[in-house]
Scaffold this motif. Structure first.
Motif, PDB file in Angstrom:
ATOM      1  N   ALA A 119       0.831  -1.207   0.000  1.00 13.99           N
ATOM      2  CA  ALA A 119       0.000   0.000   0.000  1.00 13.99           C
ATOM      3  C   ALA A 119       0.862   1.253   0.000  1.00 13.99           C
ATOM      4  O   ALA A 119       0.557   2.231   0.679  1.00 13.99           O
ATOM      5  CB  ALA A 119      -0.935   0.005   1.207  1.00 13.99           C
ATOM      6  N   SER A 120       1.949   1.226  -0.778  1.00 11.73           N
ATOM      7  CA  SER A 120       2.799   2.411  -0.876  1.00 11.73           C
ATOM      8  C   SER A 120       2.288   3.311  -1.999  1.00 11.73           C
ATOM      9  O   SER A 120       1.445   4.175  -1.774  1.00 11.73           O
ATOM     10  CB  SER A 120       4.251   1.996  -1.121  1.00 11.73           C
ATOM     11  OG  SER A 120       5.084   3.134  -1.251  1.00 11.73           O
ATOM     12  N   ILE A 121       2.773   3.141  -3.211  1.00  4.81           N
ATOM     13  CA  ILE A 121       2.330   3.937  -4.349  1.00  4.81           C
ATOM     14  C   ILE A 121       1.686   3.049  -5.412  1.00  4.81           C
ATOM     15  O   ILE A 121       0.550   3.271  -5.824  1.00  4.81           O
ATOM     16  CB  ILE A 121       3.518   4.715  -4.975  1.00  4.81           C
ATOM     17  CG1 ILE A 121       4.197   5.597  -3.915  1.00  4.81           C
ATOM     18  CG2 ILE A 121       3.042   5.541  -6.156  1.00  4.81           C
ATOM     19  CD1 ILE A 121       3.319   6.647  -3.297  1.00  4.81           C
ATOM     20  N   ALA A 122       2.414   2.021  -5.865  1.00  7.45           N
ATOM     21  CA  ALA A 122       1.916   1.164  -6.947  1.00  7.45           C
ATOM     22  C   ALA A 122       0.597   0.496  -6.567  1.00  7.45           C
ATOM     23  O   ALA A 122      -0.339   0.443  -7.377  1.00  7.45           O
ATOM     24  CB  ALA A 122       2.963   0.110  -7.308  1.00  7.45           C
ATOM     25  N   GLU A 133       2.610  12.667   0.876  1.00  9.44           N
ATOM     26  CA  GLU A 133       1.403  13.313   0.348  1.00  9.44           C
ATOM     27  C   GLU A 133       0.830  12.516  -0.822  1.00  9.44           C
ATOM     28  O   GLU A 133      -0.389  12.354  -0.952  1.00  9.44           O
ATOM     29  CB  GLU A 133       1.725  14.742  -0.100  1.00  9.44           C
ATOM     30  CG  GLU A 133       2.147  15.673   1.020  1.00  9.44           C
ATOM     31  CD  GLU A 133       0.983  16.085   1.896  1.00  9.44           C
ATOM     32  OE1 GLU A 133      -0.177  15.784   1.549  1.00  9.44           O
ATOM     33  OE2 GLU A 133       1.221  16.706   2.948  1.00  9.44           O
ATOM     34  N   LEU A 134       1.707  12.016  -1.685  1.00  4.79           N
ATOM     35  CA  LEU A 134       1.250  11.198  -2.811  1.00  4.79           C
ATOM     36  C   LEU A 134       0.581   9.927  -2.311  1.00  4.79           C
ATOM     37  O   LEU A 134      -0.481   9.531  -2.812  1.00  4.79           O
ATOM     38  CB  LEU A 134       2.426  10.862  -3.716  1.00  4.79           C
ATOM     39  CG  LEU A 134       2.127   9.906  -4.887  1.00  4.79           C
ATOM     40  CD1 LEU A 134       1.112  10.520  -5.845  1.00  4.79           C
ATOM     41  CD2 LEU A 134       3.415   9.536  -5.622  1.00  4.79           C
ATOM     42  N   ALA A 135       1.182   9.271  -1.328  1.00  2.51           N
ATOM     43  CA  ALA A 135       0.609   8.037  -0.786  1.00  2.51           C
ATOM     44  C   ALA A 135      -0.780   8.293  -0.204  1.00  2.51           C
ATOM     45  O   ALA A 135      -1.719   7.508  -0.426  1.00  2.51           O
ATOM     46  CB  ALA A 135       1.535   7.459   0.276  1.00  2.51           C
ATOM     47  N   ILE A 151      -1.473  -9.667  -7.036  1.00  5.81           N
ATOM     48  CA  ILE A 151      -0.489  -8.752  -7.630  1.00  5.81           C
ATOM     49  C   ILE A 151       0.492  -8.311  -6.552  1.00  5.81           C
ATOM     50  O   ILE A 151       0.096  -7.777  -5.508  1.00  5.81           O
ATOM     51  CB  ILE A 151      -1.160  -7.505  -8.242  1.00  5.81           C
ATOM     52  CG1 ILE A 151      -2.254  -7.916  -9.230  1.00  5.81           C
ATOM     53  CG2 ILE A 151      -0.108  -6.626  -8.907  1.00  5.81           C
ATOM     54  CD1 ILE A 151      -1.775  -8.695 -10.427  1.00  5.81           C
ATOM     55  N   GLY A 152       1.775  -8.534  -6.796  1.00 12.00           N
ATOM     56  CA  GLY A 152       2.817  -8.077  -5.889  1.00 12.00           C
ATOM     57  C   GLY A 152       3.223  -6.651  -6.234  1.00 12.00           C
ATOM     58  O   GLY A 152       3.925  -6.413  -7.217  1.00 12.00           O
ATOM     59  N   ALA A 153       2.758  -5.700  -5.443  1.00  9.69           N
ATOM     60  CA  ALA A 153       3.147  -4.298  -5.570  1.00  9.69           C
ATOM     61  C   ALA A 153       3.896  -3.898  -4.307  1.00  9.69           C
ATOM     62  O   ALA A 153       3.747  -2.793  -3.798  1.00  9.69           O
ATOM     63  CB  ALA A 153       1.905  -3.421  -5.777  1.00  9.69           C
TER      64      ALA A 153
END
Length: 395
Positions: A10-13, A102-104, A149-151
């Motif tokens: 649950a970071s960005i991708a 902020e993006l996350a 999916i591995g993100a």
């Protein structure tokens, strides 16, 4: 019944993929080892038409521009504090630069109404069945999904469980980086000032949004370290040991590290995976083609999330077709972006005094700096399908 997709990370991708899959009607769950969204980290940037096109289609470009830092200039100094080199904000800022945290938060907010988020848990086993993937968790009950999916980054658990040990795919590039937050007690300005000695950079600058806070960024050359990635105490000791004995502001910054509640510490490495999927399990972002710093990994992850979700929607959940199209469209693009990460460590902290002198002498010449700024704008691009337009035509 909608396709059930589990996303690890649950970071960005991960949240970017959850956003798109939710829009297409998939049943999405995101599992994250950390107990909550991770803040902090270095500023991240987007550059070039491919990145901006995806952000615009997501509907987040204007909001990211409002959050933008304006770029992060950096001044390199010697042990006596004398300026050796100054790089302007546009050198590393791209078209839009924003704080990673902020993006996350933005991507989580844009996806959480269409996805289930499970924090404080992680995948421990994957078993593919004729109709799905049976998943065991460290804390939660076993569940079955249509796709996984591995993100989950450069050190992906999904990749390890489904593709094999990390050392098959991840190559250490000879440097480590660490970042943490500290009080801005000395009136630092935005941007960074950093002590540069052979093989080491210790930099600090004020937070763009909160002038009472500052961020430290340390980078050092080192052979691969044997360490527990989940032990911040050990990681802090590595940083202290690498910078022990340096002057300037380093002792104060190392003292602040003791009390830092959150530390980002990792090798500068890259991941190269021959195939981004196996059966019903796929990889996204750094797990598939990561480069820790300087490889435009954040932008690549957001683009890849758009393409993977779009291909799954286009193929109506036929994962074999979707995974093949996703990789065929993006592999060359991702590898072109990834190359920049190979140069990050040697550029920021050349290993020799001669290397430092050469870099500084070259970039202190305006025409050389202008040439590098121009080259920095020549980023990889790829023609992207407009999946939502296609979907609208098909309805």
């Amino acid at each position: 019944m909608s396709t059930k997709v589990l996303i690890s990370g649950a970071s960005i991708a991960g949240p970017a993929l959850a956003h798109w899959l939710g829009r297409y009607g998939f049943d999405v769950t995101v599992v994250e080892l950390a107990p909550a969204l991770r803040g902090g980290g270095q500023d991240v940037d987007f550059r070039g038409a491919t990145h901006l096109t995806v952000l615009e289609r997501m509907g987040v470009l204007d909001e990211l521009r409002a959050l933008g830092t304006g770029g992060s200039p950096i001044t390199f100094v010697g042990p006596d504090g004398r300026r050796l080199l100054h790089l302007p904000a546009e050198f590393a800022g791209g078209d839009v630069e924003v704080p990673r945290g902020e993006l996350a938060r933005l991507l989580h907010r844009r996806s959480s109404d269409r996805a289930e988020y499970v924090f404080g848990d992680s995948i421990t086993a994957l078993e593919e069945t004729p109709n799905g993937v049976r998943v065991a968790f460290r804390r939660g009950a076993e569940r079955e999904f249509d796709l996984v999916i591995g993100a989950d980054g450069l050190h992906s658990t999904v990749r390890r469980l489904a593709f094999g040990p990390e050392d098959r795919y991840v190559r250490h590039l000879g440097y480590y980086a660490a970042t943490w937050q500290l009080p801005n007690d000395t009136g630092l300005a935005p941007g960074s000032v950093g002590l540069n000695v052979p093989g080491r950079l210790a930099a600090v600058g004020a937070d763009h949004r909160d002038p009472t806070r500052a961020g430290a960024f340390f980078l050092f050359a080192s052979p691969e370290l044997v360490h527990d990635r989940h032990d911040p105490g050990q990681q802090k000791e590595f940083v202290r040991s690498a910078f022990d004995g340096l002057g300037w502001e380093v002792p104060r910054l190392l003292e602040s590290l003791r009390a830092a509640p959150e530390l980002y510490f990792d090798s500068i490495s890259r991941a190269d995976v021959p195939a981004w999927s196996t059966g019903r399990i796929g990889l996204l972002g750094d797990a598939a083609c990561g480069a820790t710093i300087g490889g435009m990994g954040t932008g690549t992850a957001v683009v890849a999330a758009y393409v993977l979700a779009g291909e799954l929607a286009r193929a109506r959940g036929d994962h074999r077709t979707a995974f093949a199209r996703y990789e065929r469209l993006l592999r060359g693009y991702a590898q072109g972006c990834q190359k920049g990460g190979d140069r990050t460590g040697p550029f920021l902290a050349p290993r020799t005094a001669a290397g430092l002198r050469v870099r500084n002498a070259l970039l202190n010449r305006r025409w050389v700096l202008d040439r590098m700024l121009a080259l920095g704008k020549q980023v990889s691009s790829v023609e992207l399908p407009d999946y939502e337009a296609e979907s609208a035509v098909g309805r």
